[in-house]
Design an enzyme around this catalytic site. Structure first.
Site, mmCIF file in Angstrom:
data_model
loop_
_atom_site.group_PDB
_atom_site.id
_atom_site.type_symbol
_atom_site.label_atom_id
_atom_site.label_comp_id
_atom_site.label_asym_id
_atom_site.label_seq_id
_atom_site.Cartn_x
_atom_site.Cartn_y
_atom_site.Cartn_z
ATOM 1 N N TRP A 1 77.000 67.302 91.475
ATOM 2 C CA TRP A 1 77.948 68.409 91.561
ATOM 3 C C TRP A 1 77.329 69.781 91.399
ATOM 4 O O TRP A 1 77.954 70.786 91.723
ATOM 5 C CB TRP A 1 79.020 68.244 90.472
ATOM 6 N N ASN A 2 76.105 69.883 90.883
ATOM 7 C CA ASN A 2 75.621 71.206 90.469
ATOM 8 C C ASN A 2 75.310 72.138 91.643
ATOM 9 O O ASN A 2 75.368 73.355 91.504
ATOM 10 C CB ASN A 2 74.424 71.094 89.522
ATOM 11 N N LYS B 1 78.424 59.565 99.118
ATOM 12 C CA LYS B 1 79.282 59.565 97.927
ATOM 13 C C LYS B 1 78.938 60.796 97.100
ATOM 14 O O LYS B 1 77.868 60.888 96.515
ATOM 15 C CB LYS B 1 79.053 58.319 97.071
ATOM 16 N N HIS B 2 79.843 61.766 97.080
ATOM 17 C CA HIS B 2 79.613 62.963 96.292
ATOM 18 C C HIS B 2 80.111 62.742 94.866
ATOM 19 O O HIS B 2 80.777 61.743 94.571
ATOM 20 C CB HIS B 2 80.321 64.153 96.934
ATOM 21 N N GLY C 1 70.426 63.175 91.106
ATOM 22 C CA GLY C 1 71.316 63.023 89.963
ATOM 23 C C GLY C 1 70.566 62.698 88.701
ATOM 24 O O GLY C 1 69.397 63.062 88.535
ATOM 25 N N SER C 2 71.234 61.988 87.830
ATOM 26 C CA SER C 2 70.677 61.686 86.520
ATOM 27 C C SER C 2 69.654 60.555 86.595
ATOM 28 O O SER C 2 69.622 59.783 87.557
ATOM 29 C CB SER C 2 71.796 61.276 85.557
ATOM 30 N N GLU D 1 65.700 62.267 93.400
ATOM 31 C CA GLU D 1 65.411 63.537 92.722
ATOM 32 C C GLU D 1 66.282 63.543 91.486
ATOM 33 O O GLU D 1 67.500 63.676 91.565
ATOM 34 C CB GLU D 1 65.709 64.720 93.638
ATOM 35 N N LEU D 2 65.641 63.367 90.333
ATOM 36 C CA LEU D 2 66.378 63.121 89.096
ATOM 37 C C LEU D 2 66.247 64.321 88.157
ATOM 38 O O LEU D 2 66.201 65.452 88.603
ATOM 39 C CB LEU D 2 65.887 61.822 88.464
ATOM 40 N N CYS E 1 68.245 71.193 87.876
ATOM 41 C CA CYS E 1 67.165 70.255 87.544
ATOM 42 C C CYS E 1 65.847 70.976 87.301
ATOM 43 O O CYS E 1 65.060 70.573 86.457
ATOM 44 C CB CYS E 1 66.993 69.229 88.665
ATOM 45 N N GLU F 1 66.475 66.246 78.437
ATOM 46 C CA GLU F 1 66.851 67.337 79.323
ATOM 47 C C GLU F 1 68.168 67.929 78.822
ATOM 48 O O GLU F 1 69.157 67.215 78.667
ATOM 49 C CB GLU F 1 67.028 66.840 80.762
#
Length: 456
Positions: A131-132, A155-156, A207-208, A229-230, A263, A360
């Site tokens: 979402w960011n 999938k958002h 995401g996470s 990409e975490l 991130c 984080e």
């Protein structure tokens, strides 16, 4: 899974969105797979590139509408939302203008004969996005894969369904055939089912760390390629020979931009002991000067966190860090009143046995570490589970380049905060993930690099 638009500046529900059924998911997959097997995906690239050109124009024409939607849905400052939307147009146009060159055959001299590598689409992909940056994250996946010919099922995040819907509408309006980009409001279990399906050939996730691990495990089980990409715990190195005012301005911006929900945000400030006191005083002043408020107000300089859950999670992390010995220099509490606001916060005195050393912090929280020399910078920077980006501020370019080479991350910027551009590869190492998006590297992640040889 509930998809809802909730304004984080007021915590008011704007709209709920219905989830897609298993039957709708199957229909979407069948449509995307049929598109992959058509001349649209496997034929001339030019019609696909024309779609990207049209998409870029549409995005530019609707910048204010799209930016407002992002600010209302996840709390980004309106000026930052406009920049995000403009970047999306740039990415679409970049691949429209460069993808044919990136995917052109590459010749390989060989004693075996005439040899070259061709680039072909691999099939339907699943994208799971956060979402960011509710538009930019989608465009990073769409643009290269539309050019390459890979249909995408997306999938958002469940708190930005309006942005997800608007993006899908734009792709369709640009002339892309059904199945090119399909927005799905689905559960994690439905995502897992899609990845397991033989018609899906890969998955891209931003995401996470937890979400990335789940997708990577499922993809690995079925031998599907992934790009991830975490999280990040990026260092912002401030050396004793730098332009201190420039470093403070960039550092404050890099930590507070998007309310710290980036991130690649500056999270660990590694400051040389000779300038540590001066840097701290200036950073405190910069943090104290922010104007917290409505993200749609152009005078606001710090908006809300994306949700009450995000605010509460950050508050718990800060309190835990202080309980474990960190010194609270500034802030450290949610802002009273409605909305998901959090005070700009500075922590120092964090030791390696404090969980904050490795965590984080996804919000406006800066950690300050004092270092004596460049070797300490490298040791502390690399003592991290993550390896996404980083920044080094110095007036000595040889010194900056040497540190950049030694810091274990996917990206390092010298004398600026970590940034992004269509033409530059984006990605990390360690628990920050693997693979690259954007640039010529991003478009080749999900293509068949097929070798063809004509024997002598």
């Amino acid at each position: 899974m509930s998809y809802q638009t909730i304004n984080p500046a007021s915590n008011k529900l704007i709209k709920s969105w219905p989830a897609h059924s298993d039957e709708q998911v199957e229909q979407a997959l069948a449509t995307a797979n049929a598109l992959y097997h058509s001349s649209w995906s496997k034929g001339d690239i030019q019609p696909r590139l024309q779609i990207l050109q049209k998409l870029a124009t549409l995005i530019e024409q609707r910048t204010d509408e799209l930016a407002t939607a992002a600010s209302e849905e996840m709390g980004k400052l309106i000026g930052q939302s406009r920049c995000e939307v403009e970047l999306c147009a740039q990415i679409a146009r970049y691949y429209a203008e460069n993808a044919e060159r990136f995917l052109a055959p590459v010749r390989y001299p060989s004693e075996l004969g005439e040899a070259w590598v061709e680039h072909h689409p691999v099939g339907v992909l699943v994208a799971v996005e956060p979402w960011n940056f509710p538009f930019y994250q989608l465009m990073r996946v769409l643009a290269p894969n539309l050019a390459a010919g890979n249909p995408v099922l997306a999938k958002h995040a469940q708190n930005v369904p309006h942005c997800a819907s608007l993006f899908a509408e734009l792709v369709s309006e640009a002339g892309a055939p059904e199945g090119t980009w399909t927005n799905l409001f689905i559960s994690n279990e439905q995502v897992a089912g899609l990845i397991a399906d033989d018609r899906v050939q890969g998955a891209a996730l931003t995401g996470s760390e937890r979400a990335g691990s789940a997708v990577a495990q499922q993809a690995g089980k079925y031998l599907k390629k992934t790009t991830l990409e975490l999280g990040g715990n990026d260092v912002f190195v401030v050396l004793d020979d730098c332009d201190l005012d420039k470093a403070v301005e960039a550092g404050a911006g890099a930590r507070l931009s998007n309310c710290g929900q980036v991130c690649t945000a500056a999270k660990r400030f590694l400051v040389h002991e000779k300038i540590a006191e001066a840097f701290m005083a200036k950073l405190v002043a910069a943090f104290e000067a922010v104007k917290i408020g409505d993200p749609l107000d152009p005078n606001t300089t710090l908006g809300p966190l994306s949700s009450a859950e995000a605010r509460d999670r950050l508050d718990k992390q800060v309190k835990n860090a202080v309980e474990k010995g960190a010194e609270l220099v500034l802030g450290g509490k949610p802002v009273d009143g409605e909305g998901c606001f959090y005070q700009p916060t500075i922590l120092t005195g964090i030791t390696r046995d404090n969980p904050a050393w490795f965590e984080e912090f996804f919000g406006p929280v800066a950690q300050i570490y004092i270092v004596r020399n460049d070797d300490e910078v490298v040791k502390l920077a690399n003592d991290s589970h993550y390896g996404l980006g980083g920044a080094v501020f110095t007036s000595d370019m040889a010194r900056g380049k040497a540190l950049a080479s030694r810091i274990e991350t996917g990206m390092v910027y010298i004398n600026s905060a970590t940034n992004t551009a269509a033409e530059l590869p984006f990605g990390g190492i360690k628990r920050s993930g693997f693979g690259r998006e954007l640039s010529d590297l991003g478009i080749k992640e999900f293509v068949n690099q097929k070798l063809v040889v004509i024997s002598k």
